[in-house]
Design an enzyme around this catalytic site. Structure first.
Site, PDB file in Angstrom:
ATOM      1  N   GLY A  75       0.830  -1.217   0.000  1.00  0.00           N
ATOM      2  CA  GLY A  75       0.000   0.000   0.000  1.00  0.00           C
ATOM      3  C   GLY A  75       0.854   1.252   0.000  1.00  0.00           C
ATOM      4  CG  LEU A  79       1.521   3.771  -5.128  1.00  0.00           C
ATOM      5  CD1 LEU A  79       0.851   3.507  -6.464  1.00  0.00           C
ATOM      6  CD2 LEU A  79       2.773   4.627  -5.305  1.00  0.00           C
ATOM      7  CG  LEU A 120       1.455   7.058   6.526  1.00  0.00           C
ATOM      8  CD1 LEU A 120       1.381   6.145   7.741  1.00  0.00           C
ATOM      9  CD2 LEU A 120       1.714   8.494   6.941  1.00  0.00           C
ATOM     10  CG  ASP A 178      -0.674   0.655  -3.659  1.00  0.00           C
ATOM     11  OD1 ASP A 178      -0.505   1.549  -2.804  1.00  0.00           O
ATOM     12  OD2 ASP A 178      -1.764   0.072  -3.838  1.00  0.00           O
ATOM     13  CE1 TYR A 228      -8.414   4.092  10.797  1.00  0.00           C
ATOM     14  CE2 TYR A 228      -7.584   2.631   9.098  1.00  0.00           C
ATOM     15  CZ  TYR A 228      -7.383   3.638  10.007  1.00  0.00           C
ATOM     16  OH  TYR A 228      -6.133   4.196  10.142  1.00  0.00           O
ATOM     17  CB  ILE A 280      -0.277  11.223   9.329  1.00  0.00           C
ATOM     18  CG1 ILE A 280      -0.146  10.074  10.339  1.00  0.00           C
ATOM     19  CG2 ILE A 280       1.094  11.618   8.770  1.00  0.00           C
ATOM     20  CD1 ILE A 280       0.662  10.393  11.580  1.00  0.00           C
TER      21      ILE A 280
HETATM   22  C1  VAH Z   1      -8.147   8.386   9.304  1.00  0.00           C
HETATM   23  N1  VAH Z   1      -6.005   9.496   8.921  1.00  0.00           N
HETATM   24  O1  VAH Z   1      -8.588   9.489   9.529  1.00  0.00           O
HETATM   25  C2  VAH Z   1      -6.625   8.237   9.248  1.00  0.00           C
HETATM   26  C3  VAH Z   1      -6.135   7.845  10.595  1.00  0.00           C
HETATM   27  C4  VAH Z   1      -5.941   8.731  12.805  1.00  0.00           C
HETATM   28  C5  VAH Z   1      -6.808   8.643  11.673  1.00  0.00           C
HETATM   29  O2  VAH Z   1      -6.242   6.510  10.815  1.00  0.00           O
HETATM   30  O3  VAH Z   1      -8.850   7.428   9.132  1.00  0.00           O
END
Ligand code: VAH
Length: 314
Positions: free
Chosen positions: A6, A8, A11, A32, A139, A169
């Site tokens: 992953g 691309l 990070l 990727d 997620y 990030i």
């Molecule tokens: C998201 N940037 O918003 C990602 C991260 C800390 C959040 O996992 O899903």
């Protein structure tokens, strides 16, 4: 050699650059399922890798003599809620494939986790490493699963599994995709492009955040920490916590007329279940983690980096 899955995403490009500086260009392979840009192709080794194709991944690991895997492939928080079956396949089945191959070939495996691995019943201010984790996004559920499975494989099979929970990030050279914290990247582009930003979170939504250079620094460091110093299988790391209105204020120090309005959407529901402040004292005490960039550093770095793009359009 190191394989980044992953790669691309937000990070991968920065991490590949940092790892190549440290371990040599040919020892870091980006991968990727998308076709990269010309300069990514020319920046160093890149291969196609679908983490859902176990045989493809196995052949890659063997023929490229991989011994470290950085597993970034995942659907992030917001986009995952709009494609739950795909998020389950990529974030869970994909993780299983990578775990199994890491065990089979005795690889060192780094998997990022997230503030999203906590939920509304977790303490939110601050959120420690070890506490209740009942996230309410696919997620977040998949990342708790990744943490538990990785720690199980470490305990049961001695797998060298390392995991850091990241805050939002912020980066200027790569666009994040489908996260809840992405407003903190978009806002800089809009501030420079039109001097105005419509924020999808409420002004008082406090979230942990970090500049990408600190994120990459934490990954390079955790990869080198001797096993005996890792008292936890998974560590929180963070740099700061801020709200959209605090970020807007910090931007106004550079762009006085910058305006922001608020139109919360479904991502507000996600953010309201997440940590407000991350406690990363274990990472700082156990293996010497420390961040370099605070909110003012972040704002001047981002505006300076993006200014040339939008100055051209004037
Ligand atoms: C998201 N940037 O918003 C990602 C991260 C800390 C959040 O996992 O899903």
């Amino acid at each position: 050699r190191i394989l980044i899955t992953g790669s691309l995403g937000q990070l991968g490009t920065g991490l590949a650059k940092a790892l190549r500086q440290k371990y040599g260009l040919d020892n870091v392979i980006m991968s990727d399922i998308l076709k990269p840009t010309k300069d990514i192709f020319e920046s160093g080794p890149y291969v196609y890798a679908d983490i859902l194709d176990f045989k493809n991944l196995q052949e890659l690991i063997v023929s490229h003599r991989i011994d470290w895997v950085i597993h970034f492939s995942a659907l992030l928080s917001a986009v995952g809620e709009f494609n739950i079956p795909l998020a389950m396949r990529v974030n869970i089945e994909g993780l299983h494939n990578v775990l199994e191959l890491s065990k089979q070939y005795k690889l060192k495996l780094f998997v990022p986790s997230t503030i999203g691995a906590f939920g509304p019943t977790s303490p939110r201010n601050p959120t420690p490493d070890l506490t209740i984790q009942r996230p309410q996004t696919i997620y977040g559920v998949s990342k708790v699963h990744a943490e538990l499975m990785g720690e199980y494989y470490r305990h049961k099979f001695g797998l060298d599994f390392r995991c850091l929970r990241f805050p939002g990030i912020i980066s200027s050279d790569t666009n994040p995709g489908g996260g809840t914290t992405d407003y903190a990247v978009e806002i800089f582009h809009e501030a420079l492009r039109v001097g105005h930003y419509k924020c999808y979170l409420r002004p008082d939504t406090r979230l942990p955040m970090m500049y990408i250079e600190d994120c990459l620094k934490s990954i390079l460091k955790i990869l080198e920490v001797p096993n005996e110093q890792l008292k936890l299988g998974t560590y929180n790391v963070t740099a700061m916590s801020f709200t959209p209105e605090e970020l807007a204020e910090a931007i106004r120090k550079h762009i006085p007329n910058f305006e922001i309005e608020y139109e919360p959407d479904s991502r507000q529901t996600i953010a309201d279940t997440w940590p407000m402040v991350f406690d990363d004292s274990n990472a700082r005490n156990h293996w010497g983690w420390s961040h370099d960039n605070n909110l003012d550093d972040l704002v001047s770095i981002m505006l300076n980096a993006l200014q040339p793009i939008y100055a051209k359009n004037e």
